[in-house]
Design an enzyme around this catalytic site. Structure first.
Site, PDB file in Angstrom:
ATOM      1  N   GLU A 184      -8.001   0.549   3.472  1.00 55.04           N
ATOM      2  CA  GLU A 184      -8.474  -0.241   4.613  1.00 55.04           C
ATOM      3  C   GLU A 184      -9.964  -0.596   4.546  1.00 55.04           C
ATOM      4  O   GLU A 184     -10.630  -0.674   5.563  1.00 55.04           O
ATOM      5  CB  GLU A 184      -8.177   0.503   5.927  1.00 55.04           C
ATOM      6  CG  GLU A 184      -6.709   0.856   6.074  1.00 55.04           C
ATOM      7  CD  GLU A 184      -6.353   1.286   7.483  1.00 55.04           C
ATOM      8  OE1 GLU A 184      -5.664   0.531   8.168  1.00 55.04           O
ATOM      9  OE2 GLU A 184      -6.775   2.385   7.882  1.00 55.04           O
ATOM     10  N   GLU A 230      -6.945  -3.139   1.148  1.00 55.47           N
ATOM     11  CA  GLU A 230      -5.895  -2.388   0.463  1.00 55.47           C
ATOM     12  C   GLU A 230      -5.551  -1.165   1.301  1.00 55.47           C
ATOM     13  O   GLU A 230      -5.931  -1.078   2.478  1.00 55.47           O
ATOM     14  CB  GLU A 230      -6.295  -2.017  -0.964  1.00 55.47           C
ATOM     15  CG  GLU A 230      -7.787  -1.781  -1.193  1.00 55.47           C
ATOM     16  CD  GLU A 230      -8.329  -0.484  -0.638  1.00 55.47           C
ATOM     17  OE1 GLU A 230      -8.473   0.491  -1.413  1.00 55.47           O
ATOM     18  OE2 GLU A 230      -8.645  -0.447   0.566  1.00 55.47           O
TER      19      GLU A 230
END
Length: 605
Positions: free
Chosen positions: A244, A241
């Site tokens: 990271e 997401e």
């Protein structure tokens, strides 16, 4: 630095010898002597190049122009960049100081060799703890950061950079329609994770320019179609997401994907391709209808009395085709914890503000009860009050930040508060009809004396011995372009009394009567759903041409349905679901003339 003529200096005052030192990794070593007998004024020219000849040629071209003329040209270039800048300083509380510096910083982060390539920051976070082997830093292209940056410039009235960035993105897109997690300005990937929001953001940029009626002399539609196809083929689970770190169902990623797909469908419809537009919209409807099912816990414990709220991410392995999609279950691994501290937490108890993207784009109302309760949760769990205003952590138990004694982050630490999240929270406050003044003033207060917004600010008691003060920059990246762009957009949103990133086409589909939305459940090989509600349509997708061999009465009778093809690399069959108990099916692959070697079943409830 004096202001005498360059050639006079070069001939009379400046004797330079150069040599190429091939023993030092191909670097150029220069030695020079200054003759100050005739004058103590001189002009120093510094040039860079990929070769010795390139650097020297550039140097002599520069010295050919007297310093006052160079300075005048430099100033004129920057003034030209401000011709169309909107007067948003009237919305600020520092007379536009941070606003104008933010615009300049964003412009300065565009590469000169690859026009349109904007890096996340010229900084390397905690650079004092890094060595020459850590080459990445933040001077790389992330499509998320870059699109945010140029959207900030568009909010300020400057659109030329955004057009160049859209062209750059079109030329950087991978063959399958995706984009690398981040990459050097020449397009070479650096990290190779898959972040579905970063595939969605280029579509959102194209739509922003379209809505702003910015003319394009090139066809961006192929890039849009490839990116939309990638999202449909590879989603809905993202490998990472926006922070990271984790894979699964992310509210912020889902918001970006839904918004981008609706925009892609609008582009397709304007091209007269109704079939493609409808298919893309229906996949977006499928995502939208599952947002709460995938990302809202009903067993919240963080704030007394609030059991339903969004979580940061519902963790799922992207290689698991039959995931447990219950957001009340699952464990989230956070690797950046200090030694000796837990690294695994119940996912339902980890929250961030990513769900605010659902409001930003028009997918959920700011008054939606679950949104309102989720805001209460992040304000209670993540908010920090500083002398200049409120700021928010990324998520609880974040370990990406200074260590507790103030020393640099070296793989673990304690995450501090992020000024850009103050901007995001301010956008929600605007959407819900609140006062945004506090958030604008706070972001201005987080800036350094030279108007640089940091990635993180210190959110604890002052530590004078390590130069850390409450509400002031830490050793994280500074400036962070994402934060500067968010600040500009907050000013523009306040000026317009409308969130700048709000997309009317998205809101019209999901905030109204929803008559256009299709009740759809999707089965595909990377998400093999095992149940579906009555009244829905079961859509079976595959990445090759097939005939579906299926039954609704335990193979007493069967049907054979040829798949429909699309322009997105997806074939599908729709089966309306009513009073059946289950649907069983298998595939005959037409191109290879082979049967699938197993049957699949979806129960109906």
């Amino acid at each position: 630095m004096g202001q005498s003529d360059g050639w006079t200096d070069l001939a009379d005052n400046f004797q330079m010898d150069w040599q190429f030192d091939s023993a030092v990794d191909g670097n150029l070593a220069l030695m020079g002597k200054l003759n100050l007998e005739q004058s103590d004024e001189f002009t120093l020219g510094l040039a860079f190049g990929t070769t010795l000849h390139n650097a020297i040629s550039t140097l002599f071209q520069s010295l050919n122009l007297p310093f006052p003329q160079q300075k005048q040209q430099y100033n004129e270039q920057w003034k030209r960049s401000r011709n169309d800048i909107k007067p948003l300083e009237n919305i600020s509380y520092d007379d536009g100081k941070l606003y104008h510096n933010s615009v300049s910083l964003l412009l300065a982060h565009e590469d000169k060799t690859y026009p349109g390539a904007l890096i996340a920051s010229l900084a390397i976070p905690w650079g004092e703890a890094k060595d020459d082997q850590d080459q990445g830093g933040y001077h790389l292209v992330w499509t998320r950061d870059m699109v945010s940056s140029v959207a900030g410039l568009v909010a300020a009235g400057e659109t030329d950079t955004a057009v160049r960035s859209l062209i750059y993105l079109a030329t950087s897109q991978q063959e399958d329609g995706g984009f690398a997690q981040n990459f050097w300005v020449n397009g070479e990937p650096y990290w190779t994770g898959i972040q579905l929001d970063e595939v969605a953001f280029p579509i959102l940029l194209a739509w922003l320019l379209h809505q702003e009626k910015v003319p394009l002399n090139f066809d961006i539609y192929p890039m849009i179609l490839r990116a939309a196809g990638y999202l449909i083929r590879r989603g809905p689970i993202t490998q990472q997401e926006r922070w990271e770190e984790c894979s699964g169902y992310s509210p912020s990623t889902l918001a970006c994907n839904i918004a981008a797909l609706i925009c892609a469908a609008q582009f397709a419809r304007e091209r007269g391709d109704e079939a493609t537009a409808k298919f893309i919209e229906e996949y977006a409807d499928f995502l939208e209808s599952h947002i709460e099912d995938w990302t809202v816990t009903t067993e919240g414990t963080l704030v007394p009395g609030i059991k339903q709220h969004y979580i940061r991410i519902h963790p799922i392995d992207i290689n698991n085709p039959q995931p447990n999609e219950n957001p009340n279950q699952g464990t989230l691994f956070i690797s950046s914890q200090p030694p000796g501290k837990p690294t695994e937490f119940p996912a339902k108890e980890i929250v961030d503000g990513g769900f605010l993207q659902l409001v930003r784009y028009g997918i959920r109302s700011p008054h939606d009860p679950i949104i309102v309760d989720s805001v209460k949760v992040i304000d209670a769990v993540l908010k920090v009050d500083t002398p200049v205003g409120p700021c928010w952590h990324r998520y609880n138990h974040d370990g990406y930040g200074q260590q507790e004694d103030g020393s640099p982050y070296t793989g673990w630490g304690k995450g501090q508060a992020w000024p850009l999240l103050t901007g995001e929270r301010g956008h929600y406050e605007l959407a819900v009809g609140g006062d945004v003044k506090t958030y604008i003033k706070a972001m201005e207060g987080f800036a350094s004396d030279t108007c640089l917004l940091p990635e993180q600010v210190w959110d604890e008691a002052d530590k004078p011995d390590v130069h850390l003060s409450l509400g002031q920059p830490t050793g994280s990246a500074m400036p962070l372009m994402w934060a500067h762009a968010e600040y500009i957009k907050l000013l523009r949103s306040t000026h317009d009394e409308q969130v700048f990133d709000f997309i009317p086409a998205v809101a019209n589909r999901y905030l109204g009567e929803r008559k256009q939305c299709k009740l759809l459940e999707i089965w595909k090989f990377n998400r093999q759903v095992n149940k579906i509600k009555k009244g829905h349509t079961l859509r079976i997708q595959a990445l090759a041409n097939f005939q579906l061999h299926w039954t609704q009465n335990n193979w007493q009778t069967t049907q054979d349905t040829p798949s429909n093809s699309t322009k997105l690399g997806v074939n599908f069959v729709d089966i309306p679901v009513s009073d059946q108990q289950r649907i069983s099916f298998t595939f005959f692959w037409i191109d290879s003339n082979k049967w699938e070697d197993r049957n699949y079943t979806v129960a109906i409830y």
